[in-house]
Write an enzyme that holds these catalytic residues in place. Structure first.
Site, PDB file in Angstrom:
ATOM      1  N   ASP A 236      -6.247 -20.083 -74.690  1.00  0.00           N
ATOM      2  CA  ASP A 236      -5.699 -20.098 -73.347  1.00  0.00           C
ATOM      3  C   ASP A 236      -6.750 -19.671 -72.335  1.00  0.00           C
ATOM      4  O   ASP A 236      -7.385 -18.636 -72.487  1.00  0.00           O
ATOM      5  CB  ASP A 236      -4.507 -19.148 -73.290  1.00  0.00           C
TER       6      ASP A 236
ATOM      7  N   THR B 249      -4.832 -22.773 -65.968  1.00  0.00           N
ATOM      8  CA  THR B 249      -6.055 -22.027 -65.671  1.00  0.00           C
ATOM      9  C   THR B 249      -7.305 -22.820 -65.987  1.00  0.00           C
ATOM     10  O   THR B 249      -8.235 -22.873 -65.194  1.00  0.00           O
ATOM     11  CB  THR B 249      -6.123 -20.756 -66.541  1.00  0.00           C
ATOM     12  N   THR B 250      -7.311 -23.415 -67.173  1.00  0.00           N
ATOM     13  CA  THR B 250      -8.511 -24.149 -67.582  1.00  0.00           C
ATOM     14  C   THR B 250      -8.765 -25.306 -66.623  1.00  0.00           C
ATOM     15  O   THR B 250      -9.890 -25.485 -66.136  1.00  0.00           O
ATOM     16  CB  THR B 250      -8.335 -24.683 -69.017  1.00  0.00           C
TER      17      THR B 250
ATOM     18  N   ASP C 282       4.093 -18.720 -72.407  1.00  0.00           N
ATOM     19  CA  ASP C 282       3.744 -19.978 -71.743  1.00  0.00           C
ATOM     20  C   ASP C 282       4.858 -21.004 -71.906  1.00  0.00           C
ATOM     21  O   ASP C 282       5.209 -21.699 -70.956  1.00  0.00           O
ATOM     22  CB  ASP C 282       2.433 -20.547 -72.320  1.00  0.00           C
TER      23      ASP C 282
END
Ligand SMILES: Nc1ncnc2c1ncn2[C@@H]1O[C@H](COP(=O)(O)OP(=O)(O)OP(=O)(O)O)[C@@H](O)[C@H]1O
Ligand SMILES: [Mg+2]
Lengths: 551, 531
Positions: free
Chosen positions: B58, B91-92, B393
């Site tokens: 993550d 986020t990535t 998540d």
């Protein structure tokens, strides 16, 4: 009577230095032979548990917080319940080519730590020469105790000793508490510990108070007050005896250092107000005289030389005082609780108190207490609260003396000689004689003395800070101690005091804090009004010490 | 402020230099993160110098674990983790997109284009991209099937497929159970996550009731009861000394004990009230009684309750008070003044389970529970943590879908579509700002490109295929990571959250623009200092 449990919370690196010594002192003093059970009720601060393999454990009832990268070789969960998994054996179910191992270099351990893990070396650990003065960087470097897996809590947002991520303001600490890690997880760990207790009496909050932990501990204290409204909370704010940034080398560093000094004053002011408001009682502690702006010159103790620049040394002094003082409510025989102690010392809402220490309690190896006191020059104990003298008038005080056996009180009737002429000769116990001595040397002061016969252990990993005139058993000797010998235990006296001198300490903090314009300090999200209010509140507290309130 | 000027590191670099620094930092952090993206991304095992282990794929968690020194990189990291705080995902992608926007910008700036024009172009493109997003979004009905798809897509990017599928079921069941019938927002806190360190991850399950991580503290209390009335309360059942009792005036142990007894009266009265109620409603029936208290219960009180066959739990979590009422019914009581049957909840089964030094109490067989527990299992701390992160998540993905009442086709479909539309639309943009739009359109492709790279496909070939397909197909086109061929994500059940994409689009262009305009920002900063 069953134990009245206390939960200890430690916030910040210096507080953890102090705490580490404190737990070490307790554990090195454990007696495993049952023919002479300890007078200390260890279950007050420790808890019994069980590993997954069914082994019984006895670990500090403790939660501590520190920043990322502050643990060095200590794994977060410790290795008592589960040995750290072998990372070469790590397995995850995922596409085999798509697993990447990022392994940091293994943190080296020092000789002391290596010996602790080696059953053969263990018996000699207490007296072997280790170069801990030079090898200790962080508190885990001299940690003797083993912690429960839930004890250590690491703040990921800030890194230890990283200028890019300073955790240096009260505001950043209070903001941090709102993270899930604290409001949920940490709060839940507190609850879990208390759920286990049958007669929970309260908290020790041992904390840094000049950096972000000032705010974090304040926020936690408020939570604790909310959730466990009727329990006592003794707050122990600690200030290092030296800040490395005060050793500046050029103008730029000097400006930086001055800014830091100011920041620290703001943190002190804000946190002291929280401790006053939500704590039952708080005792600021520092092994140097001034505490704020700069710690000032180190406090001096008889036959003791410590390097105030080493937190490893100065924290040992504070820990010795705390271990001794808290015996008041940690002896099996005691009837005094933490609540009682707070009630005694905080009359008129004087929630700030001072602490004192006499270490070692200098008794000649061939002398009795009665002569020792008779010939004592100067004050019996030194303040370890910054900018605060220990008064001798109208003081409420609780003292604890350990390491003076009743046999050392006075000579027997037929051999007493001159001792019989002293008024103190009529005293029949150490406690009685100490209280008598104090009543003679003070005015309108109420002194309660507790005693424990057994001296305080100071073998490894306690620092070697005693001069050559202190013998192995902690008494003052006529001949110097041998090169190869080390002091194993010492008699020690420590006290908590409440008197008008504390008002002066608060006044001095107020004076320093008032000079600062909070708006200029961007790292604080404190409004001018709020700051002004804090300044007022500390003055109000100061006023509680004014009227000559009588005991 | 004064300090930062004194700090040599913050000395103002010349504008061009500063820009170059920003661009290289953005590229750097992109480089670190890109292998994470998508279900074929790389799983990372981090082992600290002390042997602590963290396993994750993550972006958000990696950013938290990384030690980022560079101020620009940490600005990007903060923007990305803020993205996660808001939506729990993306986020990535945020890191990748910011990096790519700057990379594209770099090309034009090298050719002499002013950063300000690029920033303007980014802003225009952003607005357009949001339009495309709204067009492409698929309104959904809130039902099991739809939620399973979006949750599965998310979880398969975090844990291996078998486990992802188990957890998907668990998460969707959990949210559906607690979802208020009147379409009010879901409170995810009403899903308790409880960890048990044993067995394997796939043994994790949903408990339609509550699991507490403590048990009774009395040896004689029953370990298992059926047909239980549940009394939830916040009333102290422990003796606490109220009288202030000075250590100066000694009391003998006997005196003290006597005092304690007197004070205890008060607590005993409370315990009696509970016992009376229990007797009244349980005697002669098969009903039993359980009390779960937020406050303490001392051994004397426990003793009295144990004698009546009552299970008593003390120091329950504050939040469990609410959960218990939702799971079992009844109301959490703050006093015992008017205690009656109507205050009580019900559970078919309450039992204790001991694991090592921890006791667990299961409150199960609740009628229509509106608070449930996901029981996480795993052989060690780091695997438990990994699935806990994944479940969080998953739950947020479901909740986002419920709030959005829509999803977005995943697998790069949005990026391909937006790229196409932006390139068509760019001609309507006047002047050199248009180049900013082109750069933006190009940057969006980073997502399908890296999805392709991470699956081992040739990037250019793949992108061409996708673009061709998308020109002819009316449906959004994404990338099949197994075959490298275009697919319809809708048919394959690959869905992302609308809100997540929206956030990514918004925050990336703002951050990228700020980094481009570093020159002006610095000058503004300086003058405001002087003033
Ligand atoms: N089965 C799939 N096939 C193709 N693409 C997929 C599939 N599942 C997910 N994706 C794509 O992977 C991307 C999400 O990857 P991932 O979850 O690793 O990163 P992220 O959401 O940007 O960041 P975070 O690390 O915070 O989750 C999305 O673009 C999504 O459409
Ligand atoms: Mg994701």
């Amino acid at each position: 009577m069953s134990s009245r449990e206390i939960l200890t919370l430690q916030f910040g690196h210096y507080a953890n230095f102090v705490g580490t010594h404190w737990w070490n002192i307790q554990e090195t003093g454990f007696e495993y032979n049952t023919t002479q059970p300890s007078e200390i009720d260890h279950s007050v601060l420790f808890r019994e548990g069980r590993t997954p393999k069914g082994q019984v454990t006895f670990t500090p009832r403790l939660l501590l917080v520190d920043l990322k990268c502050s643990l060095k070789s200590l794994p977060k969960q410790g290795d008592l319940y589960e040995s750290a998994p072998d990372s070469s054996q790590l397995f995850v179910e995922w596409d085999g080519n798509k697993v990447e191992l990022q392994k940091n270099q293994k943190e080296p351990k020092n000789e002391f730590q290596i010996d602790l893990e080696n059953p053969e070396a263990l018996p000699s650990v207490s007296s072997k020469k280790y170069n801990l003065d030079e090898n200790v960087e962080v508190w885990s470097d001299y940690l003797y105790s083993k912690y429960h897996p839930r004890t250590v809590n690491i703040v990921n947002e800030y890194e230890h000793c990283n200028e890019e991520t300073p955790f240096d303001s009260y505001s950043s600490g209070t903001a941090l508490w709102k993270n899930e890690m604290f409001e949920d997880e940490f709060a839940d760990k507190i609850r879990s510990y208390i759920e286990e207790c049958d007669h929970f009496q309260g908290f020790h909050i041992l904390t840094d108070c000049t950096n972000g932990f000032a705010g974090l501990s304040s926020a936690c204290l408020e939570h604790v007050r909310d959730e466990y409204d009727r329990k006592s909370v003794l707050v122990l704010p600690t200030i290092p005896a030296h800040f490395p940034d005060n050793d500046f080398k050029n103008d730029r560093e000097q400006v930086f250092s001055i800014m830091n000094d100011s920041t620290r004053v703001i943190n002190l002011l804000m946190s002291f107000n929280s401790y006053r408001q939500f704590g039952s009682m708080f005792a600021p502690l520092c092994a140097a005289t001034d505490g704020w702006r700069q710690p000032g010159v180190p406090r001096e103790f008889y036959h003791t030389q410590f390097n105030h620049k080493l937190p490893y040394h100065s924290s040992a002094i504070l820990a010795s005082a705390l271990d001794t003082l808290t015996l008041k409510y940690r002896l099996k025989s005691t009837t005094c609780s933490l609540t009682d102690l707070c009630a005694d010392l905080t009359g008129n809402d004087r929630k700030a108190i001072s602490a004192s220490l006499c270490m070692p309690f200098s008794l000649n190896s061939d002398a009795e207490l009665i002569d020792c006191l008779d010939q004592w020059e100067g004050p019996l104990y030194r303040s370890i609260t910054p900018r605060c003298k220990i008064g001798t008038e109208r003081v409420m005080q609780h003292l604890m003396l350990r390491g003076i056996p009743e046999t050392r009180l006075k000579k027997a009737q037929n051999k007493a000689g001159k001792q019989k002429e002293m008024a103190a000769y009529k005293c029949n116990s150490v406690k009685e004689m100490m209280e008598f001595y104090l009543s003679c040397t003070t005015f309108a002061t109420a002194s309660n003395v507790g005693v424990l016969e057994k001296a305080m252990p100071v073998s490894n990993p306690f620092p070697e800070i005693f001069d050559q005139w202190i013998g192995v058993n902690g008494n003052v000797c006529a001949n110097p101690r041998g090169e190869s010998q080390r002091v194993e235990s010492i008699p020690i006296l420590a006290g908590f005091h409440s008197g008008s001198e504390i008002g002066e300490m608060l006044e001095s903090l107020h004076t320093e804090a008032k000079k600062l314009k909070i708006a200029r300090f961007h790292k604080f999200t404190i409004e001018q009004d709020e700051y002004g209010e804090s300044l007022n509140d500390i003055l109000t507290l100061r006023e509680n010490y004014e009227d000559s309130y009588l005991v | 402020m004064a300090i930062s000027l004194l700090n040599p590191k913050a000395e103002v670099a010349r504008a061009a230099q500063a820009l170059a620094v920003n661009i290289s930092a953005a590229k750097g952090i992109q480089e670190v993160m890109k292998s994470n993206l998508g279900p074929k991304g790389t799983m990372k095992m981090l082992v600290s110098g002390a042997g602590d282990i963290k396993i994750t794929k993550d972006g958000n968690i990696l950013l938290h674990e990384m030690q980022i020194q560079h101020p620009t990189a940490s600005l990007i990291a903060r923007a990305s983790t803020a993205q996660d705080d808001m939506t729990g995902d993306g986020t990535t992608s945020t890191v990748l997109l910011i990096g790519e926007l700057l990379k594209q910008a770099d090309i034009y700036i090298a050719e002499g284009l002013h950063p300000r024009l690029l920033a303007e172009g980014f802003d225009k493109a952003k607005t357009k991209a949001l339009e495309v997003l709204d067009k492409i979004k698929i309104p959904i009905e809130i039902n099991r099937e739809n939620l399973l798809d979006v949750c599965r897509t998310s979880l398969r990017t975090k844990v291996h497929q078998t486990l992802a599928d188990v957890l998907t079921e668990v998460c969707v069941e959990a949210v559906l159970a607690i979802r208020p019938k009147d379409n009010k927002p879901v409170d995810l806190h009403m899903v308790e996550l409880m960890q048990m360190q044993h067995k394997t991850e796939t043994d994790s399950s949903l408990i339609k009731g509550l699991v507490l991580d403590h048990g009774s503290r009395h040896p004689d209390m029953p370990k298992r009861l059926e047909n239980c009335y549940i009394l939830t309360c916040n009333v102290s059942l422990e003796y606490e000394k109220s009288e202030v009792n000075s250590g100066f005036f000694y009391k003998t142990a006997e005196e003290r004990d006597k005092m304690v007894l007197a004070e205890r009266e008060f607590i005993d009265q409370r315990v009696k009230k509970v016992i009376e109620l229990k007797k009244k409603i349980c005697t002669g029936t098969n009903k039993t009684f359980v009390i779960i208290n937020q406050k303490g219960i001392d051994p004397m009180s426990l003793d009295q309750l144990a004698k009546e066959g009552i299970i008593a739990l003390r120091r329950a979590k504050r939040r469990n008070m609410e959960r218990l009422s939702l799971a079992c019914g009844g109301t959490a009581m703050n006093t015992f003044d008017d205690l009656s049957e109507s205050c009580l909840g019900y559970a078919g089964l309450v039992y204790e389970h001991v694991l090592g030094e921890t006791k667990f109490t299961f409150v199960e067989e609740c009628k229509n529970p509106q608070s449930v527990t996901i029981l996480l299992k795993g052989p060690n701390k780091h695997s438990l943590q990994q699935i806990k992160d994944a479940i969080r998540d998953g739950l947020r993905a479901i909740n986002n879908a419920i709030e959005d009442k829509a999803v977005i086709p995943g697998a790069g479909a949005f990026e391909i579509a937006a790229n196409k539309e932006l390139l068509q639309w760019k001609d309507t943009v006047k002047g050199k700002t248009r180049l900013g739009v082109v750069a933006y359109a190009e940057a969006l492709l980073v997502i399908p490109k890296i999805l392709a790279t991470n699956s081992g496909f040739d990037v250019q070939e793949t992108i061409v295929k996708l673009q061709e397909e998308s020109h002819t197909s009316p449906e959004p086109i994404g990338l099949d990571l197994t075959s490298g061929e275009p697919i319809s994500p809708k048919d394959a059940g690959i869905f992302d959250n609308y809100i997540v994409k929206k956030q990514i689009i918004n925050s990336c262009s703002v951050i990228a623009s700020n980094l481009l305009l570093v020159d002006e920002i610095m000058r503004a900063g300086m003058s405001s200092l002087k003033g």
